[in-house]
Design an enzyme around this catalytic site. Structure first.
Site, PDB file in Angstrom:
ATOM      1  N   CYS A   1      45.542  44.133  46.346  1.00 54.41           N
ATOM      2  CA  CYS A   1      45.725  42.697  46.567  1.00 54.41           C
ATOM      3  C   CYS A   1      45.904  42.389  48.043  1.00 54.41           C
TER       4      CYS A   1
ATOM      5  N   CYS B   1      43.156  39.908  46.834  1.00 57.54           N
ATOM      6  CA  CYS B   1      43.568  38.508  46.848  1.00 57.54           C
ATOM      7  C   CYS B   1      43.746  37.924  48.252  1.00 57.54           C
TER       8      CYS B   1
ATOM      9  N   LYS C   1      40.651  37.877  50.576  1.00 60.10           N
ATOM     10  CA  LYS C   1      39.675  37.044  49.861  1.00 60.10           C
ATOM     11  C   LYS C   1      40.021  35.566  50.006  1.00 60.10           C
TER      12      LYS C   1
ATOM     13  N   TYR D   1      34.286  37.653  38.676  1.00 61.86           N
ATOM     14  CA  TYR D   1      35.199  37.186  39.720  1.00 61.86           C
ATOM     15  C   TYR D   1      34.743  37.581  41.135  1.00 61.86           C
TER      16      TYR D   1
ATOM     17  N   GLU E   1      33.102  35.092  43.889  1.00 61.63           N
ATOM     18  CA  GLU E   1      33.985  34.673  44.990  1.00 61.63           C
ATOM     19  C   GLU E   1      33.406  35.083  46.341  1.00 61.63           C
TER      20      GLU E   1
ATOM     21  N   HIS F   1      48.907   9.876  41.473  1.00 63.27           N
ATOM     22  CA  HIS F   1      47.693   9.233  41.958  1.00 63.27           C
ATOM     23  C   HIS F   1      47.704   9.162  43.471  1.00 63.27           C
TER      24      HIS F   1
ATOM     25  N   GLU G   1      45.688  14.662  38.240  1.00 61.49           N
ATOM     26  CA  GLU G   1      45.908  13.566  37.280  1.00 61.49           C
ATOM     27  C   GLU G   1      44.739  13.432  36.302  1.00 61.49           C
TER      28      GLU G   1
HETATM   29  P1  FAD Z   1      46.741  48.374  43.284  1.00 61.46           P
HETATM   30  O1  FAD Z   1      47.155  47.166  44.022  1.00 61.46           O
HETATM   31  O2  FAD Z   1      45.302  48.703  43.263  1.00 61.46           O
HETATM   32  O3  FAD Z   1      47.567  49.593  43.917  1.00 61.46           O
HETATM   33  C1  FAD Z   1      47.359  50.926  43.573  1.00 61.46           C
HETATM   34  C2  FAD Z   1      47.671  51.802  44.761  1.00 61.46           C
HETATM   35  O4  FAD Z   1      47.771  53.159  44.331  1.00 61.46           O
HETATM   36  C3  FAD Z   1      46.569  51.775  45.809  1.00 61.46           C
HETATM   37  O5  FAD Z   1      47.130  51.644  47.087  1.00 61.46           O
HETATM   38  C4  FAD Z   1      45.910  53.141  45.656  1.00 61.46           C
HETATM   39  O6  FAD Z   1      45.308  53.596  46.840  1.00 61.46           O
HETATM   40  C5  FAD Z   1      47.101  53.995  45.259  1.00 61.46           C
HETATM   41  N1  FAD Z   1      46.780  55.242  44.570  1.00 61.46           N
HETATM   42  C6  FAD Z   1      45.822  55.456  43.634  1.00 61.46           C
HETATM   43  N2  FAD Z   1      45.892  56.725  43.187  1.00 61.46           N
HETATM   44  C7  FAD Z   1      46.917  57.307  43.856  1.00 61.46           C
HETATM   45  C8  FAD Z   1      47.490  58.597  43.821  1.00 61.46           C
HETATM   46  N3  FAD Z   1      47.055  59.525  42.977  1.00 61.46           N
HETATM   47  N4  FAD Z   1      48.508  58.882  44.654  1.00 61.46           N
HETATM   48  C9  FAD Z   1      48.982  57.948  45.502  1.00 61.46           C
HETATM   49  N5  FAD Z   1      48.488  56.695  45.563  1.00 61.46           N
HETATM   50  C10 FAD Z   1      47.479  56.385  44.744  1.00 61.46           C
HETATM   51  N6  FAD Z   1      44.355  39.254  41.562  1.00 61.46           N
HETATM   52  C11 FAD Z   1      44.937  38.037  41.571  1.00 61.46           C
HETATM   53  O7  FAD Z   1      45.948  37.842  40.885  1.00 61.46           O
HETATM   54  N7  FAD Z   1      44.445  37.009  42.327  1.00 61.46           N
HETATM   55  C12 FAD Z   1      43.351  37.171  43.114  1.00 61.46           C
HETATM   56  O8  FAD Z   1      42.936  36.230  43.778  1.00 61.46           O
HETATM   57  C13 FAD Z   1      42.725  38.442  43.128  1.00 61.46           C
HETATM   58  N8  FAD Z   1      41.654  38.652  43.912  1.00 61.46           N
HETATM   59  C14 FAD Z   1      41.089  39.888  43.968  1.00 61.46           C
HETATM   60  C15 FAD Z   1      40.003  40.079  44.793  1.00 61.46           C
HETATM   61  C16 FAD Z   1      39.409  41.313  44.871  1.00 61.46           C
HETATM   62  C17 FAD Z   1      38.235  41.520  45.786  1.00 61.46           C
HETATM   63  C18 FAD Z   1      39.935  42.397  44.099  1.00 61.46           C
HETATM   64  C19 FAD Z   1      39.320  43.770  44.196  1.00 61.46           C
HETATM   65  C20 FAD Z   1      41.011  42.213  43.269  1.00 61.46           C
HETATM   66  C21 FAD Z   1      41.601  40.951  43.189  1.00 61.46           C
HETATM   67  N9  FAD Z   1      42.694  40.706  42.359  1.00 61.46           N
HETATM   68  C22 FAD Z   1      43.263  39.477  42.332  1.00 61.46           C
HETATM   69  C23 FAD Z   1      43.242  41.763  41.494  1.00 61.46           C
HETATM   70  C24 FAD Z   1      44.499  42.395  42.136  1.00 61.46           C
HETATM   71  O9  FAD Z   1      44.214  42.812  43.443  1.00 61.46           O
HETATM   72  C25 FAD Z   1      44.947  43.579  41.284  1.00 61.46           C
HETATM   73  O10 FAD Z   1      45.143  43.131  39.960  1.00 61.46           O
HETATM   74  C26 FAD Z   1      46.255  44.174  41.788  1.00 61.46           C
HETATM   75  O11 FAD Z   1      46.147  44.606  43.119  1.00 61.46           O
HETATM   76  C27 FAD Z   1      46.649  45.360  40.893  1.00 61.46           C
HETATM   77  O12 FAD Z   1      47.822  45.944  41.347  1.00 61.46           O
HETATM   78  P2  FAD Z   1      48.195  47.454  40.954  1.00 61.46           P
HETATM   79  O13 FAD Z   1      49.593  47.658  41.432  1.00 61.46           O
HETATM   80  O14 FAD Z   1      47.888  47.691  39.542  1.00 61.46           O
HETATM   81  O15 FAD Z   1      47.187  48.368  41.771  1.00 61.46           O
HETATM   82  P1  NDP Z   2      34.237  42.694  36.130  1.00 59.54           P
HETATM   83  O1  NDP Z   2      34.382  43.953  35.372  1.00 59.54           O
HETATM   84  O2  NDP Z   2      35.024  41.506  35.755  1.00 59.54           O
HETATM   85  O3  NDP Z   2      32.674  42.255  36.132  1.00 59.54           O
HETATM   86  C1  NDP Z   2      31.634  43.122  36.422  1.00 59.54           C
HETATM   87  C2  NDP Z   2      30.346  42.348  36.653  1.00 59.54           C
HETATM   88  O4  NDP Z   2      29.331  43.243  37.044  1.00 59.54           O
HETATM   89  C3  NDP Z   2      29.847  41.657  35.393  1.00 59.54           C
HETATM   90  O5  NDP Z   2      29.215  40.469  35.765  1.00 59.54           O
HETATM   91  C4  NDP Z   2      28.833  42.679  34.848  1.00 59.54           C
HETATM   92  O6  NDP Z   2      27.822  42.091  34.082  1.00 59.54           O
HETATM   93  C5  NDP Z   2      28.239  43.208  36.116  1.00 59.54           C
HETATM   94  N1  NDP Z   2      27.711  44.559  36.003  1.00 59.54           N
HETATM   95  C6  NDP Z   2      28.303  45.635  35.480  1.00 59.54           C
HETATM   96  N2  NDP Z   2      27.523  46.717  35.595  1.00 59.54           N
HETATM   97  C7  NDP Z   2      26.387  46.308  36.222  1.00 59.54           C
HETATM   98  C8  NDP Z   2      25.199  46.976  36.636  1.00 59.54           C
HETATM   99  N3  NDP Z   2      25.040  48.272  36.441  1.00 59.54           N
HETATM  100  N4  NDP Z   2      24.260  46.260  37.240  1.00 59.54           N
HETATM  101  C9  NDP Z   2      24.418  44.933  37.451  1.00 59.54           C
HETATM  102  N5  NDP Z   2      25.516  44.253  37.088  1.00 59.54           N
HETATM  103  C10 NDP Z   2      26.492  44.927  36.470  1.00 59.54           C
HETATM  104  O7  NDP Z   2      34.519  43.120  37.617  1.00 59.54           O
HETATM  105  P2  NDP Z   2      34.937  42.458  38.956  1.00 59.54           P
HETATM  106  O8  NDP Z   2      34.659  43.584  39.857  1.00 59.54           O
HETATM  107  O9  NDP Z   2      34.273  41.163  39.256  1.00 59.54           O
HETATM  108  O10 NDP Z   2      36.504  42.136  38.810  1.00 59.54           O
HETATM  109  C11 NDP Z   2      37.456  43.124  38.456  1.00 59.54           C
HETATM  110  C12 NDP Z   2      38.772  42.474  38.153  1.00 59.54           C
HETATM  111  O11 NDP Z   2      39.440  42.100  39.356  1.00 59.54           O
HETATM  112  C13 NDP Z   2      38.663  41.181  37.347  1.00 59.54           C
HETATM  113  O12 NDP Z   2      38.655  41.439  35.975  1.00 59.54           O
HETATM  114  C14 NDP Z   2      39.872  40.407  37.776  1.00 59.54           C
HETATM  115  O13 NDP Z   2      40.938  40.592  36.868  1.00 59.54           O
HETATM  116  C15 NDP Z   2      40.247  40.963  39.132  1.00 59.54           C
HETATM  117  N6  NDP Z   2      39.981  39.918  40.125  1.00 59.54           N
HETATM  118  C16 NDP Z   2      40.700  38.760  40.101  1.00 59.54           C
HETATM  119  C17 NDP Z   2      40.401  37.731  40.961  1.00 59.54           C
HETATM  120  C18 NDP Z   2      41.174  36.453  40.910  1.00 59.54           C
HETATM  121  O14 NDP Z   2      42.218  36.406  40.301  1.00 59.54           O
HETATM  122  N7  NDP Z   2      40.685  35.388  41.519  1.00 59.54           N
HETATM  123  C19 NDP Z   2      39.323  37.855  41.928  1.00 59.54           C
HETATM  124  C20 NDP Z   2      38.638  39.101  41.868  1.00 59.54           C
HETATM  125  C21 NDP Z   2      38.967  40.081  40.987  1.00 59.54           C
HETATM  126  P3  NDP Z   2      27.876  41.955  32.476  1.00 59.54           P
HETATM  127  O15 NDP Z   2      28.599  40.674  32.208  1.00 59.54           O
HETATM  128  O16 NDP Z   2      26.443  41.934  32.094  1.00 59.54           O
HETATM  129  O17 NDP Z   2      28.612  43.153  31.954  1.00 59.54           O
END
Ligand code: FAD
Ligand code: NDP
Length: 606
Positions: free
Chosen positions: A178, A183, A186, A319, A323, A590, A595
């Site tokens: 995140c 997050c 992004k 997502y 985004e 408003h 609203e």
């Molecule tokens: P993470 O935050 O992924 O943390 C896991 C940590 O463990 C990482 O630092 C990793 O390197 C470390 N790790 C892994 N394996 C090991 C190991 N064996 N030993 C030591 N360390 C290790 N969520 C939202 O709510 N709002 C958003 O707007 C949003 N936008 C997103 C945009 C993107 C591009 C992405 C990819 C995700 C987004 N998410 C968003 C999802 C959110 O980031 C994740 O749900 C959240 O970070 C999950 O937290 P976590 O603690 O499960 O894991």
């Molecule tokens: P998702 O697993 O949600 O979506 C994967 C996308 O990739 C789908 O559209 C899928 O299509 C497509 N896809 C999968 N395999 C292939 C392939 N081989 N070739 C082409 N297209 C493919 O993954 P994201 O990475 O977008 O997000 C992961 C999670 O991160 C989300 O579920 C969300 O919880 C979290 N997140 C939250 C955000 C927020 O809160 N604003 C922002 C970003 C991430 P199909 O539908 O056909 O399977």
């Protein structure tokens, strides 16, 4: 199991007596000591005490035989025993519990010892010594929240966090996805894109801007990365202040209560702990096609990319893809999105298609019904030039050149090398995620999982944080509160943001039946777009209601500016069971977009 009561006369009106001083305590103390020594589990109890019954049931659940001495049924002797217990344990109340000669304490202490696993150890012979009460693998949203909570409850905690570099070598600091590659950067890039829209509208409000307003990618990245470094530093500081040990090493299970961790220089550390939380999150998936890992990037690289990506292809339609496509186009780039099937699987499809339509109307290109088959580098550079080949649904070939290709096709749980299955932790074979019960407990009782690595749960930061906090409270206090994974609000930060909470229309129809669902809609024009006539009536809201439950709102959806801010507030109403009438009776603010959701109509009335 023996329950002893010598007399039926009640001597105490409460579980906690006023202790009297006695001079002849020695024989009674001997009796207490010999009961404690003779019985593996000794409960000094009172027959009417609900807390005593609770610990008795607890030992029954542990299949442990116990002797319960009902002090209220023993006349004066019961009083003396309680006085002796006070002298021995400084505890005035019952139950007063001993296991294998160790004083456990009262009801709460026994319940907590059971949750923590200490009771099991005592029943098996004695408490075991560990380096830490709690070891957490993963210092992301969930792991850090859990570690702070546990430290605040006086526990000795260690957090392992290590980022394996991406194929092109990108890495980052403490805080997880995140903070570093999710997050936060992004949302900041989304904000950068929204500025572009404001520049477009500004002349209608009298602003005189130069003909051409340029965006500097490197400046944006530099500022964002500087901010992220400050967050990394903040996390390290807060862990130190809270007394949490942070180890920047990659951890794996060596034994059920032992981790081995290796840092980037190869230095190996081993620690033992009574309990574990696995919070390792996930990493972006690459497709198995030629050139994917060699020439393409993912969201893990994008936010620190040291050059402007240029003409970009996003592969994926959920997502992350939408985004990223939104903000990259918003800062002026030529952007295409390769969509395998539908937009935003799992979300309300009417809303998902409205997002797609809006993005398309802005100039983002969608390559629908296509998957990539290879990526070839045709020119070196930063960015270089890549030739993307794909296969369309109708079998025809897709070919196009891009400067940058970003895969956003889903994320894989980071469980591959943790050695979890050898520790008795069951994984979902299809996605590698950890299978756990409603209390996030894995199939190995002392190993828990939270956040993105948890099977079947939402991958969102606030969900990981809530799960971490509540899990720790359940482990180390009498709290039984579980994380409620239902009705979690979320927002997709596309150019027009989409916020929702509850069910999609499709899921509501499947759950309640078409005859029980009524959907209310509104198209609206945000006032802020009125002068520039931008995106006229592209904003939209809808409520999905269950007719035979007094029109309870089970799905709230809004597409428009600041949808995240709007949805957060309404989510409370949905969680509290708000009905359509509650929405209709609510007086709006408003003029706002929020609203609009209090004046929705049946589609026919629009
Ligand atoms: P993470 O935050 O992924 O943390 C896991 C940590 O463990 C990482 O630092 C990793 O390197 C470390 N790790 C892994 N394996 C090991 C190991 N064996 N030993 C030591 N360390 C290790 N969520 C939202 O709510 N709002 C958003 O707007 C949003 N936008 C997103 C945009 C993107 C591009 C992405 C990819 C995700 C987004 N998410 C968003 C999802 C959110 O980031 C994740 O749900 C959240 O970070 C999950 O937290 P976590 O603690 O499960 O894991
Ligand atoms: P998702 O697993 O949600 O979506 C994967 C996308 O990739 C789908 O559209 C899928 O299509 C497509 N896809 C999968 N395999 C292939 C392939 N081989 N070739 C082409 N297209 C493919 O993954 P994201 O990475 O977008 O997000 C992961 C999670 O991160 C989300 O579920 C969300 O919880 C979290 N997140 C939250 C955000 C927020 O809160 N604003 C922002 C970003 C991430 P199909 O539908 O056909 O399977």
């Amino acid at each position: 199991m023996r329950w002893i009561g010598l007399t039926t006369r009640l001597l105490w009106s409460a579980c906690s007596p006023k202790i009297r001083r006695v001079s002849t305590m020695a024989p009674i103390m001997d009796k207490v000591d010999s009961l404690v020594q003779a019985n593996k589990v000794m409960i000094f109890s009172k027959s009417f005490c609900p807390f005593c019954n609770k610990v008795k049931s607890l030992f029954e659940r542990h299949n442990a035989a116990f002797l319960a001495l009902e002090l209220d049924l023993m006349g004066e002797e019961g009083v003396s025993i309680q006085e002796a217990l006070f002298a021995k344990t400084n505890q005035t109340t019952v139950p007063n519990v001993f296991v294998n000669g160790h004083h456990v304490g009262g009801c709460d202490a026994t319940v907590i010892a059971s949750k923590e696993g200490k009771l099991k150890e005592l029943l098996e012979g004695g408490p075991k010594e560990y380096d830490y009460d709690l070891a957490i693998i993963g210092g992301g949203s969930g792991g850090i929240a859990a570690s702070k909570e546990a430290a605040a409850l006086g526990k000795k905690v260690v957090v392992f966090d290590f980022v394996k570099p991406t194929p092109i070598g990108t890495t980052w600091g403490l805080g997880g996805t995140c903070v570093n590659v999710g997050c936060i950067p992004k949302k900041l890039m989304h904000k950068a894109a929204l500025f572009g829209e404001d520049f477009h509208d500004a002349p209608y409000f009298g602003w005189q801007l130069p003909e051409q307003v340029n965006h500097n990618w490197n400046k944006m990245v530099e500022e964002i990365q500087m901010y992220l470094k400050s967050l990394n530093f903040g996390y390290r500081t807060v862990l130190r202040e809270k007394g949490v040990t942070y180890v920047n090493s990659y951890a794996t299970f060596k034994e059920p209560n032992r981790l081995q961790a290796v840092d980037k220089k190869g230095k190996v550390t081993e620690v033992t702990a009574r309990n574990f939380i696995v919070a390792v999150g996930g990493r972006p998936r690459y497709p198995e096609i030629p050139g994917a890992k060699e020439h393409c990037i993912t969201s893990d690289d994008l936010f620190s990319l040291p050059y402007c990506p240029g003409k970009t292809l996003l592969v994926g339609a959920s997502y992350i893809a939408l985004e990223c496509a939104g903000f990259l186009h918003g800062v002026g780039l030529d952007v295409s999105v390769m969509v395998r099937s539908i937009f935003l699987r799992g979300f309300d499809q009417q809303m998902a298609n409205l997002i797609g339509d809006h993005m398309e109307s802005r100039g983002i290109k969608f390559v629908r019904g296509c998957v990539p088959t290879s990526v070839e580098k045709i020119e070196e550079g930063a960015p270089g030039l890549l030739k993307v080949t794909g296969k369309m649904d109708d079998g025809t070939e897709y070919v196009e050149n891009f400067n940058t290709v970003i895969f956003a096709i889903g994320r894989d749980a980071c469980t591959q090398s943790l050695n979890l299955e050898a520790m008795g932790v069951k994984l979902n074979a299809s996605n590698g995620k950890i299978i756990a019960d409603e209390g996030e407990k894995s199939t190995s009782g002392h190993i828990h999982a939270i956040g993105d690595v948890l099977d079947g749960k939402l991958e969102l930061t606030p969900v990981a944080i809530q799960a971490g906090k509540l899990l720790v409270r359940r482990l180390y206090t009498t709290s039984e509160a579980l994380t409620d994974y239902a009705n979690v609000p979320t927002t997709v930060f596309t150019p027009l943001e989409y916020g929702c909470v509850g069910l999609s229309e499709e899921d509501a129809l499947a759950k309640y039946g078409a005859e029980n669902i009524e959907v209310y809609h509104t198209h609206f024009q945000p006032l802020e777009y009125a002068l520039s006539k931008r995106d006229q009536f592209k904003s939209y809201g809808k409520l999905v209601c269950v007719k035979n439950e007094n029109y309870r709102v089970v799905g709230f959806h809004v597409l428009g500016p600041n949808a995240g801010e709007i949805t957060q507030g309404y989510a409370l109403g949905i969680k509290l069971g708000a009905t359509k009438a509650d929405f209709a009776n609510l007086i709006g603010i408003h003029p706002t977009c929020a609203e609009e959701t209090v004046k929705l109509h049946l589609l026919a009335n629009l």
